[in-house]
Design an enzyme around this catalytic site. Structure first.
Site, PDB file in Angstrom:
ATOM      1  N   SER A 164      -3.598-109.865 -26.768  1.00 52.33           N
ATOM      2  CA  SER A 164      -4.586-110.708 -27.000  1.00 52.33           C
ATOM      3  C   SER A 164      -5.407-110.638 -28.022  1.00 52.33           C
ATOM      4  O   SER A 164      -5.402-109.662 -28.672  1.00 52.33           O
ATOM      5  CB  SER A 164      -5.350-110.329 -25.352  1.00 52.33           C
ATOM      6  OG  SER A 164      -4.515-110.324 -24.228  1.00 52.33           O
TER       7      SER A 164
HETATM    8  C1  LIG Z   1      -1.469-111.421 -22.558  1.00 49.65           C
HETATM    9  S1  LIG Z   1      -0.087-110.171 -22.266  1.00 49.65           S
HETATM   10  C2  LIG Z   1      -1.188-108.668 -21.924  1.00 49.65           C
HETATM   11  C3  LIG Z   1      -1.738-108.259 -22.990  1.00 49.65           C
HETATM   12  C4  LIG Z   1      -2.081-106.785 -23.264  1.00 49.65           C
HETATM   13  N1  LIG Z   1      -2.959-106.322 -22.176  1.00 49.65           N
HETATM   14  C5  LIG Z   1      -2.793-106.150 -24.430  1.00 49.65           C
HETATM   15  O1  LIG Z   1      -2.929-105.285 -24.432  1.00 49.65           O
HETATM   16  O2  LIG Z   1      -3.038-107.148 -25.317  1.00 49.65           O
HETATM   17  C6  LIG Z   1       0.152-110.581 -20.534  1.00 49.65           C
HETATM   18  C7  LIG Z   1       1.254-109.786 -19.746  1.00 49.65           C
HETATM   19  O3  LIG Z   1       1.117-110.050 -18.449  1.00 49.65           O
HETATM   20  C8  LIG Z   1       2.626-109.867 -17.921  1.00 49.65           C
HETATM   21  N2  LIG Z   1       2.605-110.334 -16.670  1.00 49.65           N
HETATM   22  C9  LIG Z   1       2.726-111.857 -16.139  1.00 49.65           C
HETATM   23  N3  LIG Z   1       3.023-111.871 -14.967  1.00 49.65           N
HETATM   24  C10 LIG Z   1       2.692-110.511 -14.267  1.00 49.65           C
HETATM   25  C11 LIG Z   1       2.921-110.139 -12.908  1.00 49.65           C
HETATM   26  N4  LIG Z   1       2.937-110.973 -11.905  1.00 49.65           N
HETATM   27  N5  LIG Z   1       2.348-108.719 -12.796  1.00 49.65           N
HETATM   28  C12 LIG Z   1       2.301-107.994 -14.076  1.00 49.65           C
HETATM   29  N6  LIG Z   1       2.273-108.346 -15.057  1.00 49.65           N
HETATM   30  C13 LIG Z   1       2.364-109.644 -15.457  1.00 49.65           C
HETATM   31  C14 LIG Z   1       3.284-110.659 -19.088  1.00 49.65           C
HETATM   32  O4  LIG Z   1       4.540-109.945 -18.991  1.00 49.65           O
HETATM   33  C15 LIG Z   1       2.665-110.017 -20.182  1.00 49.65           C
HETATM   34  O5  LIG Z   1       3.239-108.955 -20.979  1.00 49.65           O
END
Ligand SMILES: C[S@@+](CC[C@H](N)C(=O)[O-])C[C@H]1O[C@@H](n2cnc3c(N)ncnc32)[C@H](O)[C@@H]1O
Length: 401
Positions: free
Chosen positions: A77
């Site tokens: 992000s």
């Molecule tokens: C924007 S990224 C996370 C960025 C991270 N927190 C960082 O340090 O930059 C969003 C993440 O949410 C995960 N995701 C999507 N749906 C999800 C779910 N139902 N449960 C857990 N993770 C999920 C995706 O696989 C993705 O890796």
């Protein structure tokens, strides 16, 4: 000389110091603790394949994984948004924190904030992402962060109760597990999508439900798994999409596309246009049949659709007509005046409804942070409260001061 300057600019420590200063200057970082966390964690170590300038760009995400259509499934992000959300969370030393959506970097920032007495768990639905996060965390010296592979819809019971739950993926709803795993005085920070727009909302408990303390516009990749949003999308023509998650809204692709070919009519409110994020929240909750209109740059350049639709704009739709917000310069209304573009046989009636909302908002609610957002968990009530949106696990209700 140039070579020396270049090597200074490319030094990760210097880039990180610049990033922290800019986060302060842009009001994303407000506290010393969040600034110290951003200064401590080597962001580039969590984006080893990205150019340093991208890794340390305040407003850009770093791609991590895409789907077969090239859409992002996971990104690191943008630092600006991470800072805003960490400030919203008000994390203190010793806390237990669950991060939903992994990458490693944000979890490391949280580890800095909770210190050695705190516990950080990060969960992701995608094993590749968790494996990658694990490697980066270990490499950067954050081996105490716990990583879990799971669909966060069901929560992460091992490790509950959490003082803070920070969701880093766009959530359409708030599943019961997040409420039951949140400590009594806990805070949930979640990018919640309401009628197509996502806002990072800091929620505290209020009775059985949640009440907002702050909210900020945010963009995130969408949630996968059980909690994924179910939205209807109508491609009216190349570059023009109308979408809604409200089952009651008619999306008649052919008739709406035909409406766009009828003359464009403009109606002006005589009221001020500003604070678009705030106005948008008001509009989406008050329009009787709300959808979101998106138009590509090419369509906007052709003059068919107004530039307000480039990032998506609240639209009022009927079976055969559509109306949406626009603006024009007007010194008498403080710089800009709001207005409505409408197409189709019911253009005037739709514009009337839209205009009255634009006027009411400008007169009564034109303030930053004027809304309070509540989440009322449980089965659908027989009658929805005013200004509310029905979700699977409860109701999002908004009131304005
Ligand atoms: C924007 S990224 C996370 C960025 C991270 N927190 C960082 O340090 O930059 C969003 C993440 O949410 C995960 N995701 C999507 N749906 C999800 C779910 N139902 N449960 C857990 N993770 C999920 C995706 O696989 C993705 O890796």
């Amino acid at each position: 000389m140039t070579a020396i300057e270049d090597s200074t600019v490319r030094d990760p420590d210097a880039l990180r110091a610049d990033m922290v200063r800019a986060l302060y200057d842009q009001d994303a970082v407000k506290s010393e603790s969040v600034a110290a966390a951003f200064a401590a964690v080597p962001r580039h170590r969590f984006a080893p394949d990205a150019p340093l300038e991208l890794a340390y760009d305040l407003h850009r995400t770093v791609p991590v994984k895409k789907d077969e259509h090239g859409l992002d499934l996971s990104v690191m992000s943008a630092a600006h948004l991470q800072a805003v959300m960490l400030e919203q969370a008000e994390i203190k030393p010793g806390m237990k924190v669950l991060e939903i959506g992994s990458g490693g970097y944000n979890a490391a920032l949280i580890q800095e904030l909770v210190g050695s007495d705190g516990v950080v768990t990060t969960v992701d639905i995608d094993r590749d992402i968790v494996d990658r996060a694990r490697l980066c965390l270990d490499d950067a010296g954050y081996d105490q962060v716990k990583t879990v592979v799971a669909d966060a819809e069901a929560g992460v019971p091992d490790g509950a109760l959490y003082d803070r739950i920070i969701v880093t993926v766009a959530a359409w709803d708030i599943p019961p597990s997040w409420l039951s795993e949140l400590a009594e005085k806990g805070r949930l920070v979640v990018p919640l999508t309401v009628r197509g727009t996502t806002r990072s909302i800091a929620f505290d408990r209020e009775g059985e439900g949640l009440v907002s303390r702050s909210y900020r516009l945010a963009r995130f990749v969408p949630m996968q798994g059980e909690g994924a949003a179910k939205e209807r999308k109508a491609l009216l023509r190349e570059g023009v999409v109308v979408q809604t998650d409200d089952e009651r809204v008619p999306l008649n692709t052919k008739a709406l596309n035909h409406a766009l070919d009828t003359p464009r009519r403009e109606f002006w409110s005589g009221a001020a246009y500003d604070l678009p994020d705030e106005l948008e929240l008001y509009l989406t909750l008050h329009l009787s049949s709300a959808a979101r209109l998106h138009a590509s740059e090419a369509v906007v350049d052709s003059g068919l659709v107004d530039a307000s639709a480039l990032l998506g704009v609240p639209a009022l739709v009927s079976e055969d007509s559509i109306a949406y917000r626009t603006r024009r310069e007007n010194e008498d209304t403080g710089g800009f005046e709001s207005g409505v573009v409408a197409h189709g046989p019911q253009a005037e009636a739709l514009a009337d409804e839209y205009l009255s909302l634009l006027r009411r908002w400008a007169q009564d609610h034109r303030r930053q942070g004027a809304a309070t957002i509540r989440f009322l968990p449980g089965p659908a009530p027989s009658t929805l409260p005013e200004n509310s949106v029905l979700k699977r696990h409860g109701v999002v209700a908004v009131s304005w001061r």
